[in-house]
Every structure is written in structure tokens, then in C-alpha cells.
Design an enzyme around this catalytic site. Sequence first.
Site, mmCIF file in Angstrom:
data_model
loop_
_atom_site.group_PDB
_atom_site.id
_atom_site.type_symbol
_atom_site.label_atom_id
_atom_site.label_comp_id
_atom_site.label_asym_id
_atom_site.label_seq_id
_atom_site.Cartn_x
_atom_site.Cartn_y
_atom_site.Cartn_z
ATOM 1 N N GLY A 105 -13.508 -21.755 -6.132
ATOM 2 C CA GLY A 105 -11.957 -22.075 -5.968
ATOM 3 C C GLY A 105 -11.776 -22.908 -4.875
ATOM 4 O O GLY A 105 -12.454 -23.506 -4.171
ATOM 5 N N LYS B 108 -13.934 0.026 4.805
ATOM 6 C CA LYS B 108 -13.077 -0.799 4.158
ATOM 7 C C LYS B 108 -13.375 -2.265 4.617
ATOM 8 O O LYS B 108 -13.276 -3.233 3.938
ATOM 9 C CB LYS B 108 -11.636 -0.650 4.776
ATOM 10 C CG LYS B 108 -10.567 -1.368 4.371
ATOM 11 C CD LYS B 108 -10.155 -1.514 3.040
ATOM 12 C CE LYS B 108 -9.420 -2.579 2.733
ATOM 13 N NZ LYS B 108 -9.112 -3.055 1.589
ATOM 14 N N CYS C 191 -5.408 -9.829 3.053
ATOM 15 C CA CYS C 191 -6.277 -8.894 3.464
ATOM 16 C C CYS C 191 -7.538 -9.678 3.883
ATOM 17 O O CYS C 191 -8.147 -9.420 5.118
ATOM 18 C CB CYS C 191 -6.773 -7.858 2.378
ATOM 19 S SG CYS C 191 -5.673 -6.754 2.180
ATOM 20 N N LYS D 214 -7.563 -11.853 7.392
ATOM 21 C CA LYS D 214 -7.478 -11.060 8.304
ATOM 22 C C LYS D 214 -8.504 -10.089 8.790
ATOM 23 O O LYS D 214 -8.894 -9.755 9.868
ATOM 24 C CB LYS D 214 -6.058 -10.464 8.477
ATOM 25 C CG LYS D 214 -6.014 -8.938 7.835
ATOM 26 C CD LYS D 214 -4.548 -8.172 8.313
ATOM 27 C CE LYS D 214 -4.509 -7.010 7.068
ATOM 28 N NZ LYS D 214 -5.447 -6.117 7.220
ATOM 29 N N LYS E 255 -3.395 -15.136 -5.669
ATOM 30 C CA LYS E 255 -3.865 -15.038 -7.310
ATOM 31 C C LYS E 255 -3.104 -14.638 -7.889
ATOM 32 O O LYS E 255 -1.953 -14.351 -7.513
ATOM 33 C CB LYS E 255 -5.192 -13.870 -6.716
ATOM 34 C CG LYS E 255 -4.483 -12.746 -6.433
ATOM 35 C CD LYS E 255 -5.281 -11.481 -6.311
ATOM 36 C CE LYS E 255 -4.899 -10.093 -5.982
ATOM 37 N NZ LYS E 255 -6.007 -8.940 -6.028
ATOM 38 N N ILE F 137 -17.693 -14.250 -8.266
ATOM 39 C CA ILE F 137 -18.717 -15.487 -7.849
ATOM 40 C C ILE F 137 -18.075 -16.395 -8.615
ATOM 41 O O ILE F 137 -18.781 -17.439 -8.924
ATOM 42 C CB ILE F 137 -20.077 -15.248 -8.192
ATOM 43 C CG1 ILE F 137 -20.063 -14.666 -9.907
ATOM 44 C CG2 ILE F 137 -20.784 -14.289 -7.462
ATOM 45 C CD1 ILE F 137 -21.401 -14.588 -10.366
ATOM 46 N N TYR F 138 -16.856 -16.637 -8.565
ATOM 47 C CA TYR F 138 -16.150 -17.816 -9.083
ATOM 48 C C TYR F 138 -15.757 -18.656 -8.074
ATOM 49 O O TYR F 138 -14.935 -18.444 -7.032
ATOM 50 C CB TYR F 138 -14.739 -17.361 -9.913
ATOM 51 C CG TYR F 138 -15.005 -16.674 -11.196
ATOM 52 C CD1 TYR F 138 -14.758 -17.721 -12.698
ATOM 53 C CD2 TYR F 138 -15.371 -15.485 -11.360
ATOM 54 C CE1 TYR F 138 -15.157 -17.050 -13.545
ATOM 55 C CE2 TYR F 138 -15.933 -14.949 -12.514
ATOM 56 C CZ TYR F 138 -15.638 -15.732 -13.635
ATOM 57 O OH TYR F 138 -15.879 -15.130 -14.704
ATOM 58 N N GLY G 82 -7.601 -16.277 -0.199
ATOM 59 C CA GLY G 82 -6.220 -16.256 0.852
ATOM 60 C C GLY G 82 -5.705 -14.633 0.627
ATOM 61 O O GLY G 82 -6.447 -13.745 0.408
ATOM 62 N N VAL H 41 0.823 -1.316 0.029
ATOM 63 C CA VAL H 41 0.015 -0.045 0.090
ATOM 64 C C VAL H 41 0.785 1.384 0.032
ATOM 65 O O VAL H 41 0.488 2.214 -0.902
ATOM 66 C CB VAL H 41 -0.987 0.056 1.138
ATOM 67 C CG1 VAL H 41 -1.704 1.313 1.283
ATOM 68 C CG2 VAL H 41 -1.934 -1.141 1.000
HETATM 69 P P1 NAD Z 1 3.251 -4.872 4.164
HETATM 70 O O1 NAD Z 1 3.175 -5.739 5.372
HETATM 71 O O2 NAD Z 1 3.364 -5.134 2.752
HETATM 72 O O3 NAD Z 1 3.966 -3.591 4.307
HETATM 73 C C1 NAD Z 1 4.089 -2.798 5.828
HETATM 74 C C2 NAD Z 1 5.433 -1.983 6.140
HETATM 75 O O4 NAD Z 1 5.334 -1.344 7.083
HETATM 76 C C3 NAD Z 1 6.513 -2.988 6.419
HETATM 77 O O5 NAD Z 1 7.383 -2.494 5.075
HETATM 78 C C4 NAD Z 1 6.949 -2.775 7.460
HETATM 79 O O6 NAD Z 1 8.471 -2.639 7.600
HETATM 80 C C5 NAD Z 1 6.711 -1.445 7.713
HETATM 81 N N1 NAD Z 1 6.444 -0.748 8.960
HETATM 82 C C6 NAD Z 1 5.803 -1.584 10.106
HETATM 83 N N2 NAD Z 1 6.088 -0.698 11.399
HETATM 84 C C7 NAD Z 1 6.656 0.369 11.045
HETATM 85 C C8 NAD Z 1 7.054 1.538 11.511
HETATM 86 N N3 NAD Z 1 6.771 1.914 12.946
HETATM 87 N N4 NAD Z 1 7.652 2.718 10.926
HETATM 88 C C9 NAD Z 1 7.766 2.397 9.602
HETATM 89 N N5 NAD Z 1 7.569 1.370 8.829
HETATM 90 C C10 NAD Z 1 6.904 0.130 9.476
HETATM 91 O O7 NAD Z 1 1.632 -4.093 4.306
HETATM 92 P P2 NAD Z 1 0.633 -3.869 3.181
HETATM 93 O O8 NAD Z 1 0.089 -5.082 2.325
HETATM 94 O O9 NAD Z 1 1.198 -2.796 2.429
HETATM 95 O O10 NAD Z 1 -0.726 -3.377 4.132
HETATM 96 C C11 NAD Z 1 -0.611 -2.262 4.929
HETATM 97 C C12 NAD Z 1 -1.885 -2.038 5.211
HETATM 98 O O11 NAD Z 1 -2.869 -1.749 4.379
HETATM 99 C C13 NAD Z 1 -2.623 -2.994 6.120
HETATM 100 O O12 NAD Z 1 -3.413 -2.412 7.438
HETATM 101 C C14 NAD Z 1 -3.424 -3.660 5.076
HETATM 102 O O13 NAD Z 1 -4.470 -4.517 5.785
HETATM 103 C C15 NAD Z 1 -3.814 -2.593 4.352
HETATM 104 N N6 NAD Z 1 -4.278 -2.878 2.743
HETATM 105 C C16 NAD Z 1 -3.407 -3.676 2.076
HETATM 106 C C17 NAD Z 1 -3.742 -4.138 0.917
HETATM 107 C C18 NAD Z 1 -2.958 -5.031 0.005
HETATM 108 O O14 NAD Z 1 -3.507 -5.540 -1.020
HETATM 109 N N7 NAD Z 1 -1.682 -5.535 0.559
HETATM 110 C C19 NAD Z 1 -4.978 -3.545 0.281
HETATM 111 C C20 NAD Z 1 -5.609 -2.504 1.084
HETATM 112 C C21 NAD Z 1 -5.286 -2.312 2.294
#
Ligand code: NAD
Length: 436
Positions: free
Chosen positions: A258, A209, A265, A268, A326, A255-256, A262, A11
Site C-alpha cells: 500500500g 507489545k 501505534c 511510534k 485505515k 501482506i498487502y 500509519g 484504549v
Molecule cells: P489517546 O491519545 O487516544 O488517549 C489518551 C488519553 O489520555 C487522552 O484522552 C488524554 O487526555 C489522557 N491523558 C493524558 N494524560 C493524562 C493524565 N495525567 N490523567 C488522565 N488522563 C490523561 O491514546 P490511545 O490511542 O488510547 O493510546 C493510549 C495508549 O495505548 C498508548 O500507549 C498507545 O500506544 C496504546 N495503544 C493504542 C492502541 C490504539 O489503537 N489506539 C492500541 C493498543 C495500544
Amino acid sequence: MKITIIGTGYVGLVTGACLSDIGIEVRCVDVDKNKIDNLKKGILPIYEPGLQEIIDRNFSSGRISFYSDIKEAIDSEVFFIAVGTPPGEDGSADLKYVLQVADTIGKNITKYVLVITKSTVPVGTAEKVRETLSKSLINRKKNIDFDVASNPEFLKEGAAISDFKKPDRIVVGVDNEKSKSIIQKLYRPFIINGHPLIFMDIPSAEMTKYAANSMLATKISFMNDIANLCEILGANVNSVRKGIGTDERIGNKFIYPGIGYGGSCFPKDVKALAKSGKNNGYSMRILEAVEEVNTSQKRVMFDKIDRHFDSNLKNKTFAFWGLSFKPNTDDMREAPSLVLAKLLLASGSKINVFDPVAMEEAKKDLNDSVNYCKSLYDTTKNADAIVLITEWSEFRLPDWKAIEELINEKTIFDGRNLYSKENMIERGYNYYGIGI
Ligand code: NAD
């Protein structure tokens, strides 16, 4: 406008890249020094189509920069928190990283800032961010004005750049006009083509969200349940899917059936929303069922394999096509492939795997318990069955003739209903899909 993004995962990095691409000066901060050192050398921590080019372009022009110390990126007006919110032991979202960041911001700012939470966080988190930041300022005996806002991210891994640049919508929770006008200015380039920017109160944005991800997970589990029943009753879920997907009220997306959802997101977030209900005296019964169905769905292919081989899986070799949860991502978090691999390995089977991008990530979990191959054809050498796990587009039309030369037994377990059952049977395969 200068902005600082804390957390350079999926993100944070995509947000930073896309905002720098419209001319904003973006500073990305992460506690993982190795990640930051690599980013400075142009090495990305994740695979995401199109991301490398955007980062390379904006890094060389100085619009995006990377730091492991927030002090070097402190003179921004806007701070995005994009750190992880993994499930805690009881399933609720663990906010320790988010609140650590709030504390660090409070310890370092010297002037007004708007702190926007992009991480997926439960209702009430923005208030906790506000309290934590206020405490840090009080400890420093500083009276600095700041605001908090919520801007949950809806990007899909594998299509993250276009999701960010052409969003279905941008949801923002604010509690005053000043925050609203900063965010309007920031997102203006993304909404001029009609993509809506939806303002609401902060708790509603935080809830939006979770509600979105839980609805999508519900569609998947519902369809998996329907597929399993189709199989028992002799119906074909592919036809049923088309039959219901053409109803505009239902729609044809998600609606697929599988082998279970996983990723980082859905699993959790479903757990966290159910837990949030429980903590507040309300049972989210649908979500509890959604999760239960998903857990058992991850075993469905194993049960089919076990039945086909009369529970005699010792020394059988399986060709895994795909590993990531995916296509178009190397994200292996909560991937159903891991559950299936572990069940097969525990039964004494051997596994050859090929995934176009996720094998390095998979090694972190599977280590050397499986045989990593160079192509999908390599996986089939002396294999007793093919197991299609991830519907990568390059798997859609394999050279079946070449495969026939390599494989021991013409059996395929198609976890995504990617292939035509009729065609595979015509080719002489034992074909097992989901709900067909
Ligand atoms: P990620 O695990 O890929 O990245 C998180 C990053 O934060 C890591 O690089 C970690 O080192 C860093 N971090 C942790 N503590 C820190 C701190 N104190 N200071 C600075 N950096 C720090 O996570 P992600 O998949 O990007 O997800 C981040 C958030 O966004 C989550 O809440 C997730 O649910 C949400 N989100 C993820 C997606 C997705 O598709 N991955 C989509 C929408 C929302």
C-alpha cells in the site's frame, strides 16, 4: 469489583466500555475536561464501531461513569493506566503522562490497589511506575501496600470491541500471586470461551507489545519493498501475495502492499523499540530499515502522479477517496494521506476529499487547504485523477458510469490495489496500483 481507568482515548474508553458491559463498575478519568463533559452527555471523542451503544447502555445503568478528578474515582481496587505514550524528540516513548498518573494515584489512594499499565511502554516502565508511586506515598508519609502489573493492549482500531471481547490472547505481566489472581478474576468472562490469558514476567509483557507491532510493521514494509521490485521487474504483487500467503508459515494477513503504514501505534512503536535497542547498545537493524521503507513508501503515489502528469501538477485537481490511515476509524495520526496531500498542495494542485468519518479529524491538520466533499462522487467533479487512499468498503463498487460524467480525465491511482487493473483499463482508465 470496581475499577478506575485513567485516560479515555481509544484504549481507555474501549477497555472501560467492555469491562462495564460484563457488569464491572468502571470509572473513567481524563484530564481533558471537555472530553469528560462530552462523555457525560453521551458524545464520544472517537469513532469506533459499536462503542456508542455499549457506552450508552452502561452509562444509563450506572456501570460506567466519567470524571476529570481522580479523587472521585479513588476507591477502586484496580487502576488501569491508558494514557498516551507519544514519541519523544529522540523517538523513544515519552513516559511523562504515565508517570504523572502514577504520581496522582500515589497522592490519592487510601488502601491497597493494583496498578496495571495498559499503555504501550518500554521494558522497565512498570518499575518506574512503582518508584513514582512509592515516592508519592513516602511524601504523604503513608504506608499503603500496592502492586504493579503490565497488560498491553492489542486491539485494532475499527474492530476494537470484538478484539477486546474476543481477544486472540490477553498478555499479562505480574510479579506475584495476588496480582495474578485479581487479573484472573477480572478477565475470566473473556477467556471462558478459550481465548488464552498468558501470564509472564513484567518485562516480557512490556516487550511483547512492541515485538507484536514491530513484526506487523515489518510484514507491511517487506511487502511494500517486494511490490516496488515487482513493478520494476514486471511481476504482479497481487499474484505473489497469493502465492506466498497460502504458505501456512507465512500466512495471508498483513501482506498487502500500500502507501505505507500509519496510525497512532506502528510508527511510534517501531521508532521506540529501535531507540530502546540503541539506548542499550544494540542496533535493531531490521526495524531501522522497516521505518526507512515506510517513509519512502508514503511518497510512492506522489512519484507516480508526478510522472503521469510530467511534473506539471499546478492547478490539477485530485479526488481523494478516503483520508484515515485505515478503514473504520477516524484516526488521522500519521496517516499517509497527509503526506501525499501536502506534497500535491506544495506542487500547486487542488484536492477534493471525501472520507466517511475522518474529515473532522483531518481538518485539524489540513484546515481549509483542501475541499471537503459530501460524497466520493462530489470529489470527482472536474477532477484530473482519482486517488484511492483508504479501502473503505463503501468504495469497493462505485458507480463508474456516474463518475465518468463528472471526471475530467480517466486516471486512477489506487493506493490499496482495491480495483482490478484489467477492469479499469477496459473502462478506459489509466490505472496505477502498487506493485502491479
Ligand atoms: P489517546 O491519545 O487516544 O488517549 C489518551 C488519553 O489520555 C487522552 O484522552 C488524554 O487526555 C489522557 N491523558 C493524558 N494524560 C493524562 C493524565 N495525567 N490523567 C488522565 N488522563 C490523561 O491514546 P490511545 O490511542 O488510547 O493510546 C493510549 C495508549 O495505548 C498508548 O500507549 C498507545 O500506544 C496504546 N495503544 C493504542 C492502541 C490504539 O489503537 N489506539 C492500541 C493498543 C495500544
